[in-house]
Design an enzyme around this catalytic site. Structure first.
Site, mmCIF file in Angstrom:
data_model
loop_
_atom_site.group_PDB
_atom_site.id
_atom_site.type_symbol
_atom_site.label_atom_id
_atom_site.label_comp_id
_atom_site.label_asym_id
_atom_site.label_seq_id
_atom_site.Cartn_x
_atom_site.Cartn_y
_atom_site.Cartn_z
ATOM 1 N N ASP A 1 2.126 13.419 15.959
ATOM 2 C CA ASP A 1 1.959 12.018 15.595
ATOM 3 C C ASP A 1 1.309 11.268 16.757
ATOM 4 O OD1 ASP A 1 2.665 9.247 14.461
ATOM 5 O OD2 ASP A 1 3.595 10.586 13.002
ATOM 6 N N SER B 1 4.710 8.352 5.305
ATOM 7 C CA SER B 1 4.990 8.683 6.713
ATOM 8 C C SER B 1 6.466 8.547 7.020
ATOM 9 C CB SER B 1 4.215 7.744 7.642
ATOM 10 O OG SER B 1 2.880 8.131 7.791
ATOM 11 N N HIS C 1 4.057 4.369 15.535
ATOM 12 C CA HIS C 1 4.253 5.236 14.371
ATOM 13 C C HIS C 1 5.034 6.495 14.734
ATOM 14 C CE1 HIS C 1 3.000 7.957 11.055
ATOM 15 N NE2 HIS C 1 2.823 6.853 10.337
#
Length: 589
Positions: free
Chosen positions: A149, A553, A217
């Site tokens: 990620d 996600s 994220h």
């Protein structure tokens, strides 16, 4: 296991033949310009030294002497390399013995905490008077989850190693150093961290050459999957409770393959290669291609890397994509991947509208409205505030420059969003520019998502409830209202529901491949965030250490965290056994 590997290889190459894929699909008309290409050469059946020699030999067949084109070797789980090549050189290499496919280095995208309680996986959420207290499981696990990620914010309380035992002796990974990250940032929880430089040299700045997360994220995903339990977590008071990962006892290894511009395929393959060598048990990827540009199996970095990871006994969990609700929009749909769609949980974030007739209309949004709770602010329909140079339809929908500031100033504006391409945020800009103090957006396009609008009083009303507001405006010469700040609503029904954004099947590879495999919470999920975030901070507040965001996600780490917990309790189970157990024993409300 040897027999299973042989069967998997046979399935892989049979599927390639069935789908009719071929090597070498570059489409750049400039044959002389150098770009990064990935050369995939199948399974790694040699030693690392001989593989590097094989790669060098292939390159030397097409390159000038002493030309340094090599970007990265893949040598642990599979054989191949990334190199700077012209289109003509790439086409030549594609026909060399031992080369399976050659393709341009693609840019993939990110598929941007009551959820565990909703799944009945943990006890019911409770608010603790001691803020940010941390605890891991009483007995730590040696299971290692790898996350590909945007990196990690190691100081987040979710990555505390309190109560955890020594790092598993089988771990072969490392904590790479950078200007803002070193080995001391790793601990018995966060046991590994790697980053991958941009092979084109187009890194935005030194901040991209680090395992540290500058986006948020990756930190959010990692804490959802394996974060330690942190009490009294919230997003400025919203979603308050104990934040915990699905497998808080498991270890975490981070592979930063993404930055603000996207996720390079060469970095993703490099992370798969390293993760196989490092010794991870489960891999979690909340990223992928767009449906319209989805590569075939021999040119898809995630499908290729996942195949060899599963071959080595590693379960690979991937997000399904955010391109719903149309059919055949699912990505990461190779049969060996556990593909995760998103669903809602029984928690909602409501910002209601109170009308002057003492009637409340339910709205959905995240805002910290400074308005009074009393209905005392003038309200106007966008159509009634039409600027001279625009149409009634544009004013009704609050398009840019469509509102008359003399009519809007100091008022709450009601905008129609049915069958309209402008977002709520864009209409906030229009209303603010005209001097409006609030926005009520009538639209069904947001679905179950509560979007963030900061300090500006804005909320989204369904078209069904919008009728009540419009009837009220038309019933009086002096309509007044207010927009309430967001409140957390628990036990919201119906739930779970698959939101509009979640990509649907069937697979574009073959209608016989049923994907996604499972759905998990992916709407308005609270989890850890980067600590230096100065964006969208409400006035008078410090940056939140948590954030609420939505997407497949967010669903993916729920399943990878669950898989890590299943592996902890059943360490001898294969990737296929864990996948089967999750798919055949999921909980439905």
């Amino acid at each position: 296991m040897k027999g299973n590997n042989t069967l998997l290889l046979h399935l892989f190459y049979t599927l390639l033949l069935f789908l009719g894929v071929s090597a070498g699909n570059g489409n750049n008309d400039d044959t002389n310009r150098k770009e990064v290409y990935i050369v995939y050469m199948g399974a790694a059946d040699s030693t690392n030294v001989s593989l590097r020699n094989d790669h060098a030999q292939v390159l030397n067949l097409v390159l000038r002497r002493n030309e340094n084109a090599l970007v990265r070797n893949y040598k642990h789980g599979f054989s191949g390399f990334a190199a700077r090549l012209s289109k003509e050189e790439a086409a030549s290499i594609a026909h060399k013995p031992g080369v399976v496919s050659v393709f341009p280095d693609p840019i993939l995208n990110l598929h941007t905490t009551r959820s565990w309680e909703f799944l009945k996986y943990q006890t019911h959420v409770k608010i603790d008077t001691k803020p940010n207290a941390v605890s891991n499981s009483s007995s730590s696990s040696d299971i290692i989850l790898g996350v590909l990620d945007t990196g990690i914010w190691p100081e987040a309380a979710s990555f505390s190693d309190e109560g955890m035992g020594p790092v598993p002796s089988r771990w072969k990974g490392t904590c790479m150093k950078s200007q803002d990250f070193n080995s001391s940032n790793c601990n018995r929880k966060l046991i590994g961290a790697r980053f991958y430089t941009d092979p084109t040299g187009n890194d935005d700045d030194e901040g991209d050459n680090t395992p540290r997360d500058s986006v948020g994220h990756g930190t959010h995903v990692a804490s959802t999957a394996v974060g330690a339990t942190v009490t009294n977590a919230s997003y400025y008071g919203l979603a308050a409770g104990s934040a915990t990962g699905g497998s808080s006892e498991s270890r975490l290894a981070v592979y930063r393959v993404c930055s603000n511009f996207g996720c390079r395929g060469s970095a993703i393959l490099g992370a798969f290669d390293d993760a196989i060598s490092d010794g991870v048990d489960v891999l979690s990827l909340s990223l992928g291609a767009s449906p319209g540009f989805q590569p075939d199996l021999t040119t898809d970095p995630i499908a290729l890397g996942a195949f060899h990871a599963v071959e080595r006994g590693i379960l690979v969990v991937c997000s399904a994509g955010n391109s719903g609700p149309s059919s055949s929009t699912v990505v990461n749909d190779a049969p060996w991947i556990l593909t995760v769609a998103a669903s809602t949980i029984d928690r909602d974030f409501q910002s209601d509208v109170v009308l002057g007739v003492d009637k409340t209309v339910k709205g959905r949004a995240i805002n910290f409205s400074p308005l009074s709770n009393s209905a005392e602010y003038p309200m106007i329909y966008g159509e009634s505030a039409k600027a001279a140079s625009t149409s009634l339809a544009e004013a009704r929908q609050c398009h840019p420059d469509s509102l008359d500031a003399n009519k809007v100033k100091g008022k709450i504006v009601v905008c129609d969003g049915k069958n309209d391409g402008y977002s709520t945020s864009e209409k906030i800009g229009t209303v603010k520019e005209a001097g409006g103090i609030g926005l009520v957006h009538i639209t069904d396009q947001n679905g179950a998502i509560a979007s963030y609008y900061g300090d500006f009083p804005a909320t989204v009303i369904s078209s069904k409830d919008g009728v009540t507001i419009l009837q009220y405006i038309n019933s009086t010469s002096n309509p007044v209202a207010t927009i309430l700040p967001t409140a957390t609503v628990l036990d919201y029904k119906p739930a779970p529901v698959v939101p509009n954004f979640s990509s649907r099947g069937p697979s574009s590879l073959s209608s016989n491949i049923l994907k996604p495999d499972i759905a998990a919470p992916g709407v308005n999920i609270l989890a850890a965030w980067i600590g230096n975030n100065a964006d969208d901070v409400p006035k008078g507040r410090k940056p939140s250490l948590y954030n609420i965001i939505s997407g497949t996600s967010m669903a993916c780490p729920h399943v990878s965290g669950l898989a890590s917990s299943v592996k902890t309790r059943n360490p001898t189970w294969s990737a296929s056994a864990i996948k089967s157990a999750i798919m055949t024993s999921d909980y439905m409300v």
